[in-house]
Design a protein around this motif. Sequence first.
Motif, PDB file in Angstrom:
ATOM      1  N   PHE A 159      33.998  37.108  35.359  1.00  0.00           N
ATOM      2  CA  PHE A 159      33.765  36.844  36.768  1.00  0.00           C
ATOM      3  C   PHE A 159      33.701  35.356  37.090  1.00  0.00           C
ATOM      4  CE2 PHE A 159      31.551  41.212  37.390  1.00  0.00           C
ATOM      5  CZ  PHE A 159      32.797  41.815  37.332  1.00  0.00           C
ATOM      6  N   PHE A 160      33.518  34.515  36.076  1.00  0.00           N
ATOM      7  CA  PHE A 160      33.527  33.081  36.321  1.00  0.00           C
ATOM      8  C   PHE A 160      34.883  32.456  35.989  1.00  0.00           C
ATOM      9  CE2 PHE A 160      31.375  34.264  32.386  1.00  0.00           C
ATOM     10  CZ  PHE A 160      32.174  33.680  31.428  1.00  0.00           C
ATOM     11  N   ALA A 161      35.937  33.307  35.793  1.00  0.00           N
ATOM     12  CA  ALA A 161      37.309  32.827  35.566  1.00  0.00           C
ATOM     13  C   ALA A 161      38.268  33.882  36.099  1.00  0.00           C
ATOM     14  CB  ALA A 161      37.557  32.543  34.096  1.00  0.00           C
ATOM     15  N   GLU A 204      33.302  30.416  41.420  1.00  0.00           N
ATOM     16  CA  GLU A 204      34.667  30.926  41.284  1.00  0.00           C
ATOM     17  C   GLU A 204      35.076  31.734  42.503  1.00  0.00           C
ATOM     18  OE1 GLU A 204      38.236  31.543  38.903  1.00  0.00           O
ATOM     19  OE2 GLU A 204      36.722  30.013  39.257  1.00  0.00           O
ATOM     20  N   VAL A 205      34.149  32.471  43.082  1.00  0.00           N
ATOM     21  CA  VAL A 205      34.438  33.201  44.313  1.00  0.00           C
ATOM     22  C   VAL A 205      34.775  32.234  45.447  1.00  0.00           C
ATOM     23  CG1 VAL A 205      33.396  34.648  46.101  1.00  0.00           C
ATOM     24  CG2 VAL A 205      33.101  35.238  43.696  1.00  0.00           C
ATOM     25  N   ALA A 206      34.033  31.152  45.554  1.00  0.00           N
ATOM     26  CA  ALA A 206      34.324  30.155  46.577  1.00  0.00           C
ATOM     27  C   ALA A 206      35.713  29.541  46.368  1.00  0.00           C
ATOM     28  CB  ALA A 206      33.254  29.067  46.570  1.00  0.00           C
ATOM     29  N   ARG A 207      36.130  29.432  45.133  1.00  0.00           N
ATOM     30  CA  ARG A 207      37.449  28.855  44.850  1.00  0.00           C
ATOM     31  C   ARG A 207      38.581  29.764  45.325  1.00  0.00           C
ATOM     32  NH1 ARG A 207      41.562  29.314  41.318  1.00  0.00           N
ATOM     33  NH2 ARG A 207      40.551  31.059  40.226  1.00  0.00           N
ATOM     34  N   VAL A 208      38.481  31.071  45.039  1.00  0.00           N
ATOM     35  CA  VAL A 208      39.593  31.979  45.349  1.00  0.00           C
ATOM     36  C   VAL A 208      39.588  32.429  46.800  1.00  0.00           C
ATOM     37  CG1 VAL A 208      39.667  32.762  42.967  1.00  0.00           C
ATOM     38  CG2 VAL A 208      38.308  34.044  44.629  1.00  0.00           C
ATOM     39  N   GLY A 255      28.160  30.178  38.209  1.00  0.00           N
ATOM     40  CA  GLY A 255      29.579  29.985  37.928  1.00  0.00           C
ATOM     41  C   GLY A 255      30.444  31.042  38.597  1.00  0.00           C
ATOM     42  N   ALA A 256      29.973  32.289  38.617  1.00  0.00           N
ATOM     43  CA  ALA A 256      30.717  33.357  39.289  1.00  0.00           C
ATOM     44  C   ALA A 256      30.815  33.098  40.787  1.00  0.00           C
ATOM     45  CB  ALA A 256      30.050  34.703  39.013  1.00  0.00           C
TER      46      ALA A 256
END
Length: 262
Positions: free
Chosen positions: A81-83, A112-116, A108-109
């Motif tokens: 979930f963090f990648a 990563e959600v904010a990134r996608v 980290g998860a």
Amino acid sequence: MSDQIIGMHDWLATPPGQYLLAWERAQMALTVANLFGYHALQLGLPELDALEANRMPHRWLATQSEAEVALSPRVAFATHFFALPFPANSLDLVVLPHTLELTADPHGALREVARVLMPEGRVVICGLNPLSLWGFRQRRARWLNRLGGHSLFLPNEGEFIGYLRLRDWLRLLDLEIEDGHFGCYRPAFSSQAMLHRFNWMDKAGARWWPILGSAYFLVAIKRVRSMMPINPIRKPALRLPVAPVPVANSAGKIRARDQKDA
């Protein structure tokens, strides 16, 4: 619930777990049905079909375990979930039903959600509230475990993240809370009969002690701060004062003439 190491998936099959799932299904149905886009992703908890009421054409359920892919036909793939295997700014909706509590790196998860997420995309989060009757019984049971063993009420798995702590994490990632509320105010009983006896506390709790619900549900939107050029302060043009000055005409007489006519 005599097993002290009961996991989340087993706990959800118990009466309080079913009570929690029923409340979360109702919240999801009211929320995700009005969220539009093309790509939606649910991370974890196959027991809850969080995207059932959503109408986006592409919807996936991902877990962290390869075993759950084989057990549930709804699970599309397994991933960390963090990648996540998605490019940046590609998803319109991500749902995290107790996902942050059950992952090894919750911050980290969430990062990563904010990134996608696409700009103006949304993340929906469910979690257990440590500041509640259920949270109090869990802390008490853990303390009694040190003195000789005592069954836990909630799953002995993961780390429960308080609402205020989660709110700070969201702010750091430019995820602005759009909607949020609490639920499941009934006491920490393990039997269906006792939970049903105190069903009146759901309405009373929502009115009189709203932040003490045993579960919380919130929706956050990804805000992208645009860069606006800052115009320098424009000073007014310098204007010369209008004053009469003496000039000589052809007759040798002195007359006053405006400076701007000179």
